[in-house]
Scaffold this motif. Structure first.
Motif, short mmCIF file in Angstrom:
data_model
loop_
_atom_site.label_atom_id
_atom_site.label_comp_id
_atom_site.label_asym_id
_atom_site.label_seq_id
_atom_site.Cartn_x
_atom_site.Cartn_y
_atom_site.Cartn_z
N ALA A 61 0.82 -1.21 0.00
CA ALA A 61 0.00 0.00 0.00
C ALA A 61 0.85 1.26 0.00
N ASP A 62 2.01 1.19 0.69
CA ASP A 62 2.89 2.36 0.80
C ASP A 62 3.91 2.46 -0.33
N GLN A 63 3.90 1.46 -1.22
CA GLN A 63 4.87 1.38 -2.31
C GLN A 63 6.30 1.39 -1.80
N THR A 64 6.53 0.58 -0.76
CA THR A 64 7.87 0.42 -0.22
C THR A 64 8.20 -1.08 -0.20
N SER A 65 8.84 -1.55 0.85
CA SER A 65 9.25 -2.93 0.93
C SER A 65 9.48 -3.29 2.39
N VAL A 66 9.74 -4.57 2.65
CA VAL A 66 10.02 -5.04 4.01
C VAL A 66 11.49 -5.41 4.09
N ALA A 67 12.22 -4.74 4.96
CA ALA A 67 13.65 -5.02 5.13
C ALA A 67 13.83 -6.30 5.92
N VAL A 68 14.69 -7.18 5.44
CA VAL A 68 15.05 -8.40 6.17
C VAL A 68 16.38 -8.13 6.86
N ILE A 69 16.38 -8.17 8.18
CA ILE A 69 17.56 -7.80 8.95
C ILE A 69 17.99 -8.93 9.88
N ILE A 108 18.13 -2.40 -2.81
CA ILE A 108 18.81 -1.26 -3.41
C ILE A 108 19.08 -0.25 -2.30
N VAL A 109 20.34 0.15 -2.15
CA VAL A 109 20.71 0.98 -1.00
C VAL A 109 21.46 2.23 -1.42
N CYS A 110 21.43 3.19 -0.52
CA CYS A 110 22.25 4.40 -0.65
C CYS A 110 22.73 4.77 0.75
N TYR A 111 23.43 5.89 0.84
CA TYR A 111 23.94 6.35 2.13
C TYR A 111 23.35 7.71 2.47
N ARG A 161 13.44 0.30 -11.16
CA ARG A 161 11.98 0.27 -11.21
C ARG A 161 11.35 0.12 -9.83
N VAL A 162 11.91 0.80 -8.84
CA VAL A 162 11.34 0.82 -7.50
C VAL A 162 11.04 2.26 -7.11
N SER A 163 10.19 2.43 -6.12
CA SER A 163 9.80 3.78 -5.70
C SER A 163 10.42 4.17 -4.36
N TYR A 164 11.52 3.51 -4.02
CA TYR A 164 12.18 3.75 -2.74
C TYR A 164 13.61 3.26 -2.84
N VAL A 165 14.45 3.73 -1.91
CA VAL A 165 15.81 3.23 -1.78
C VAL A 165 16.12 3.17 -0.29
N TRP A 166 16.68 2.04 0.16
CA TRP A 166 17.06 1.90 1.56
C TRP A 166 18.29 2.77 1.84
N VAL A 167 18.33 3.34 3.03
CA VAL A 167 19.48 4.15 3.46
C VAL A 167 20.20 3.37 4.55
N ILE A 168 21.48 3.13 4.34
CA ILE A 168 22.27 2.36 5.31
C ILE A 168 23.53 3.11 5.69
N GLU A 169 24.11 2.70 6.82
CA GLU A 169 25.42 3.20 7.22
C GLU A 169 26.50 2.32 6.61
N VAL A 214 19.34 2.77 8.28
CA VAL A 214 19.02 4.09 8.81
C VAL A 214 17.55 4.42 8.55
N GLY A 215 17.08 4.09 7.36
CA GLY A 215 15.71 4.42 7.00
C GLY A 215 15.48 4.16 5.52
N ILE A 216 14.57 4.89 4.96
CA ILE A 216 14.20 4.68 3.55
C ILE A 216 13.88 6.04 2.92
N VAL A 217 14.22 6.20 1.66
CA VAL A 217 13.86 7.40 0.91
C VAL A 217 12.84 6.99 -0.14
N ARG A 218 11.71 7.67 -0.15
CA ARG A 218 10.62 7.30 -1.05
C ARG A 218 10.38 8.38 -2.09
#
Length: 381
Positions: free
Chosen positions: A210-218, A327-330, A346-354, A360-364
């Motif tokens: 619904a949020d057009q994101t994803s579930v992080a597996v940690i 898919i990650v960024c900093y 082709r995604v509407s978000y990118v994970w933000v990691i250290e 850290v979070g997500i950019v949508r």
């Protein structure tokens, strides 16, 4: 050039887009399943009537798109405890049970709606803007008038971000700022532990869809291992519900990975279904387990993805090349770099990691659009 950008209408972004694949809201989930398997689209639009047969009278009271569904909606529905023992009954449920109660997710707009207004709608929660498009077939004037606005396309967040990227020079120096400096890193993210049962993430998967994101597996230390992406899951078939109710989150990543699940994972699904007396779950999908099939039959069984959408290699390989890898960024990554990264995959978000891969979070896309909206506001003042 700024004035030219601001003068664009949503119709300009619809050029070349195909008409929507539609389904009546009175259909069953089984009908929706068939419709999704017969198209390369990941979603089917739901309508209160068949908008391909609109009469002149209905132009006054037009049909309405009331939502959208994907294979992920069906898979998550079948994964619910009440449905896993009788998926056949679940598939005969009305498709309306899958529709989001949030009616603002899909918005009808006029083709002349300006770009800024379209961005405002998406920032306020709209995911798809339904835009009428004219029938471009050569017709007489009278027939042309009757056939206007009988087909629709929809615009997504990705369409608008892609369009803005083509004019990124107008957003200097903002586009070069880091996502951290712009304050668009959302720390409210959906996660599941790598070793947890995938069934515990069903609600999170539904929310991420619904949020057009994803579930992080940690892992236990919060390190990002991968993701359970609704986009990747949408290229599975209904038998993925069996994987969700039997596998861990880590194993589910392997199951939905590019090219289809490995044989050992398939055997694990079958074994655990058997332990829970749920092999009938596959049988109701027309699948025969290895315990009741010859080797030749097993090789052609949907248990090895015969009916899965992985077989549609032309669309699958073009869109899903990254598998379950996130898919990650900093935090210091620039906005324009993250935009390009998301669009390329082709995604509407990118994970933000250290640097240590902790999340850290997500950019949508929606957060990016808020930044561009502020910049457009300054252009108009």
């Amino acid at each position: 050039m700024a004035a030219r950008l601001l003068s664009h209408k949503v119709a300009d972004l619809c050029l070349g887009k195909p008409p929507l694949k539609s389904l009546s809201a009175s259909a069953t989930i089984r009908h929706a399943l068939t419709a999704l398997k017969s198209t390369d689209d990941t979603h089917i639009s739901l309508w209160t009537c068949n908008h391909h047969h609109i009469s002149d009278q209905s132009l006054i009271n037009p049909c309405r798109c009331i939502g959208k569904i994907s294979m992920v909606d069906i898979i998550c529905f079948l994964s619910k405890e009440d449905n896993i023992t009788s998926p056949s009954t679940a598939l005969n449920s009305p498709v309306s049970v899958l529709i989001s109660p949030d009616t603002s997710v899909v918005r009808h707009v006029d083709p002349d709606t300006c770009l800024v207004d379209a961005i405002d709608m998406i920032i306020n929660g709209a995911q798809n803007l339904v835009v009428p498009i004219s029938n471009r077939t050569t017709l007489s004037n009278s027939k042309r008038k009757q056939n206007l606005h009988k087909e629709f396309c929809w615009l997504t967040q990705e369409d608008i971000i892609r369009f803005l990227l083509s004019s990124i020079g107008l957003f200097s120096p903002t586009a070069a700022y880091s996502v951290e400096a712009l304050g668009i890193i959302d720390s409210d993210i959906l996660t599941v532990n790598y070793h947890a049962m995938a069934s515990t993430a069903v609600e999170a998967i539904t929310t991420s869809l619904a949020d057009q994101t994803s579930v992080a597996v940690i892992d236990d230390d919060g390190i990002l291992i991968g993701e359970i992406s609704p986009l990747t899951l949408s290229f599975c078939d209904e038998t993925a519900a069996a994987a969700i109710v039997t596998l861990s989150a880590g194993d589910l990543m392997a199951y939905i990975d590019c090219g289809g699940p490995p044989e050992d994972i398939l055997r694990l699904v079958e074994t655990r279904l058997n332990e829970r007396n749920l092999l009938g779950m596959f049988e109701e999908f027309g699948v025969y387990s290895s315990s009741s099939s010859s080797d030749d039959e097993l090789l052609s069984s949907p248990l090895t993805m015969k009916s899965g959408r992985y077989s549609r290699s032309s669309s699958y390989s073009a869109r899903i090349t990254r598998m379950a890898e996130a898919i990650v960024c900093y935090p210091g990554s620039s906005l324009v770099a993250v935009m390009i990264q998301a669009i390329a995959h082709r995604v509407s978000y990118v994970w933000v990691i250290e640097e240590d891969c902790s999340v850290v979070g997500i950019v949508r896309f929606s957060g990016m659009l808020e930044v561009f909206r502020e910049h457009l506001e300054s252009m108009m003042s």
